[in-house]
Design a protein around this motif. Structure first.
Motif, mmCIF file in Angstrom:
data_model
loop_
_atom_site.group_PDB
_atom_site.id
_atom_site.type_symbol
_atom_site.label_atom_id
_atom_site.label_comp_id
_atom_site.label_asym_id
_atom_site.label_seq_id
_atom_site.Cartn_x
_atom_site.Cartn_y
_atom_site.Cartn_z
ATOM 1 N N GLY A 57 0.789 -1.223 0.000
ATOM 2 C CA GLY A 57 0.000 0.000 0.000
ATOM 3 C C GLY A 57 0.822 1.273 0.000
ATOM 4 N N VAL A 58 2.098 1.180 -0.377
ATOM 5 C CA VAL A 58 2.949 2.380 -0.403
ATOM 6 C C VAL A 58 3.782 2.395 -1.685
ATOM 7 C CG1 VAL A 58 4.652 3.745 0.869
ATOM 8 C CG2 VAL A 58 3.180 2.180 2.118
ATOM 9 N N LEU A 59 3.942 3.581 -2.246
ATOM 10 C CA LEU A 59 4.827 3.751 -3.409
ATOM 11 C C LEU A 59 5.632 5.031 -3.201
ATOM 12 C CD1 LEU A 59 5.711 2.833 -6.258
ATOM 13 C CD2 LEU A 59 3.844 4.245 -7.184
ATOM 14 N N LEU A 113 -7.624 5.063 -6.149
ATOM 15 C CA LEU A 113 -7.168 4.275 -4.994
ATOM 16 C C LEU A 113 -7.415 5.034 -3.698
ATOM 17 C CD1 LEU A 113 -3.775 2.868 -6.355
ATOM 18 C CD2 LEU A 113 -5.948 1.654 -6.070
ATOM 19 N N ASP A 114 -7.956 6.245 -3.829
ATOM 20 C CA ASP A 114 -8.187 7.109 -2.668
ATOM 21 C C ASP A 114 -6.875 7.297 -1.899
ATOM 22 O OD1 ASP A 114 -9.776 8.716 -1.126
ATOM 23 O OD2 ASP A 114 -10.375 7.124 0.257
ATOM 24 N N ALA A 115 -5.799 7.490 -2.676
ATOM 25 C CA ALA A 115 -4.464 7.569 -2.074
ATOM 26 C C ALA A 115 -4.282 8.868 -1.303
ATOM 27 C CB ALA A 115 -3.403 7.465 -3.176
ATOM 28 N N ARG A 116 -3.404 8.811 -0.336
ATOM 29 C CA ARG A 116 -2.962 9.986 0.406
ATOM 30 C C ARG A 116 -1.472 10.150 0.114
ATOM 31 N NH1 ARG A 116 -6.586 12.975 3.049
ATOM 32 N NH2 ARG A 116 -5.107 13.384 4.732
ATOM 33 N N ALA A 117 -0.953 11.338 0.378
ATOM 34 C CA ALA A 117 0.452 11.589 0.067
ATOM 35 C C ALA A 117 1.205 11.994 1.320
ATOM 36 C CB ALA A 117 0.553 12.689 -0.989
ATOM 37 N N ASP A 118 2.358 11.351 1.540
ATOM 38 C CA ASP A 118 3.273 11.812 2.582
ATOM 39 C C ASP A 118 4.177 12.852 1.926
ATOM 40 O OD1 ASP A 118 2.232 9.960 4.302
ATOM 41 O OD2 ASP A 118 3.869 8.521 4.066
ATOM 42 N N VAL A 119 4.178 14.052 2.476
ATOM 43 C CA VAL A 119 4.993 15.113 1.868
ATOM 44 C C VAL A 119 5.932 15.706 2.917
ATOM 45 C CG1 VAL A 119 3.200 15.660 0.168
ATOM 46 C CG2 VAL A 119 3.293 16.964 2.306
ATOM 47 N N LEU A 120 7.048 16.216 2.414
ATOM 48 C CA LEU A 120 8.018 16.834 3.319
ATOM 49 C C LEU A 120 7.630 18.283 3.569
ATOM 50 C CD1 LEU A 120 11.439 15.526 1.929
ATOM 51 C CD2 LEU A 120 10.162 14.753 3.919
ATOM 52 N N THR A 121 7.667 18.669 4.831
ATOM 53 C CA THR A 121 7.397 20.064 5.173
ATOM 54 C C THR A 121 8.572 20.581 6.004
ATOM 55 O OG1 THR A 121 6.394 19.606 7.323
ATOM 56 C CG2 THR A 121 4.935 19.517 5.398
ATOM 57 N N GLU A 127 0.751 14.210 6.118
ATOM 58 C CA GLU A 127 -0.066 13.455 5.174
ATOM 59 C C GLU A 127 -1.097 14.405 4.582
ATOM 60 O OE1 GLU A 127 -1.657 9.185 5.888
ATOM 61 O OE2 GLU A 127 -3.389 10.513 5.848
ATOM 62 N N VAL A 128 -1.150 14.510 3.266
ATOM 63 C CA VAL A 128 -2.109 15.421 2.621
ATOM 64 C C VAL A 128 -2.925 14.636 1.602
ATOM 65 C CG1 VAL A 128 -0.575 17.421 2.896
ATOM 66 C CG2 VAL A 128 -0.562 16.161 0.742
ATOM 67 N N ASP A 129 -4.061 15.210 1.196
ATOM 68 C CA ASP A 129 -4.839 14.531 0.166
ATOM 69 C C ASP A 129 -4.313 14.919 -1.221
ATOM 70 O OD1 ASP A 129 -5.941 17.010 -0.417
ATOM 71 O OD2 ASP A 129 -7.743 16.646 0.762
ATOM 72 N N LEU A 130 -4.845 14.239 -2.234
ATOM 73 C CA LEU A 130 -4.309 14.448 -3.583
ATOM 74 C C LEU A 130 -4.647 15.828 -4.130
ATOM 75 C CD1 LEU A 130 -4.993 10.925 -5.093
ATOM 76 C CD2 LEU A 130 -2.805 11.857 -4.320
ATOM 77 N N ALA A 142 6.008 9.809 -0.461
ATOM 78 C CA ALA A 142 5.379 8.538 -0.849
ATOM 79 C C ALA A 142 3.874 8.701 -0.974
ATOM 80 C CB ALA A 142 5.673 7.459 0.198
ATOM 81 N N LEU A 143 3.293 7.823 -1.798
ATOM 82 C CA LEU A 143 1.831 7.689 -1.858
ATOM 83 C C LEU A 143 1.455 6.483 -1.022
ATOM 84 C CD1 LEU A 143 1.179 7.919 -5.715
ATOM 85 C CD2 LEU A 143 0.634 9.682 -4.003
#
Ligand SMILES: Cc1cc2nc3c(=O)[nH]c(=O)nc-3n(C[C@H](O)[C@H](O)[C@H](O)COP(=O)(O)OP(=O)(O)OC[C@H]3O[C@@H](n4cnc5c(N)ncnc54)[C@H](O)[C@@H]3O)c2cc1C
Length: 232
Positions: A57-59, A113-121, A127-130, A142-143
């Protein structure tokens, strides 16, 4: 140009804070840099474990498109496989595609896939939405998503003869929610239907709602993909 190759999230954040520009495979930025000048620093996430993970579940954002294999759902795999040429896919990354390009073939697949995104801040990892990923193009680590029951993806030349191929992706999750995403020209639209709806009902609801702007020809593609995932 100094190319930074951090091996941890905290090190990557330090370089970003210093003004380093994120770079994936440089398939898009190289020409622009040659034309306009190279940045002082760039940072690649290819040595950061969280950005290179595939599966469960991660890319990761630094995964190369040609590495996207059956450890991810078919809908995402087909999207990666359909990007550009083999040479592009051997160099371009998930992050460069979904956060940094204008075509973003991976985006409709990630949406269904209703994916969420891990983003660097500046403060860490969020974790943010698409929608936020699309609007703000933050640095994608990562997604992540929950495995769907079934997904389906197609990319075809624009039926209206335009330059940008049309994409239709659909998936049903474990709660029976059907999600459909369409890219027509550069515009991405998407909608979802709660579990239990049949094919006719689901498609009708989508076309009356979020997908009301989709052209008649692409509606035919939507019907086909929805039928596939609902097995009609
Ligand atoms: C010949 C050709 C054909 C193509 N065909 C298609 C196609 O059919 N469909 C399609 O979708 N795309 C297509 N593309 C675009 C391709 O997907 C991009 O080249 C690729 O996605 C950019 O990836 P990259 O890793 O090389 O990014 P780079 O060129 O390194 O970076 C591009 C942008 O993304 C930013 N970026 C890089 N990594 C990240 C990250 N982790 N988080 C946030 N921002 C980041 C960079 O700062 C930069 O602004 C094509 C490109 C070429 C050259």
């Amino acid at each position: 140009m100094l190319l930074r190759l951090p091996t941890s999230v905290s090190e990557a954040r330090e370089y970003l804070a210093e003004g380093a520009i994120p770079v994936g495979g440089a398939t898009l930025v190289w020409a622009a840099w040659q034309r306009d000048g190279f940045p002082e620093q760039a940072v690649s996430l290819r040595g950061v474990p969280e950005a290179t993970v595939i599966g469960d579940g991660v890319l990761g954002g630094a995964v190369l498109l040609h590495q996207v294999d059956d450890r991810v759902p078919e809908v995402l795999r087909l999207a990666a496989k359909g990007v550009g040429t083999g040479a592009v896919r051997r160099t371009a990354t998930v992050g460069g595609n979904i956060a940094g390009s204008s075509l973003r073939d991976l985006l409709p697949a990630a949406i269904v896939l209703d994916a969420r995104a891990d983003v660097l801040t500046a403060d860490g990892v969020d974790e943010v939405d698409l929608a936020e990923l699309e609007a703000k193009s933050p640095v994608l680590l990562a997604l992540r998503w929950r495995e769907p029951v079934k997904g389906s993806y197609t990319k075809v030349p624009d039926p209206a003869g335009g330059e940008v191929p049309s994409i239709v992706a659909a998936a049903v999750d474990t709660e029976g929610v059907l999600r459909v995403a369409v890219r027509e020209r550069y515009a991405v639209s998407s909608g979802s239907v709660e579990g239990g709806a049949g094919m006719v009902e689901a498609v009708g609801e989508l076309f009356r709602g979020e997908l009301s702007g989709v052209s008649e020809v692409v509606r035919g593609l939507v019907r086909g993909q929805v039928a596939r995932v609902l097995e009609f």
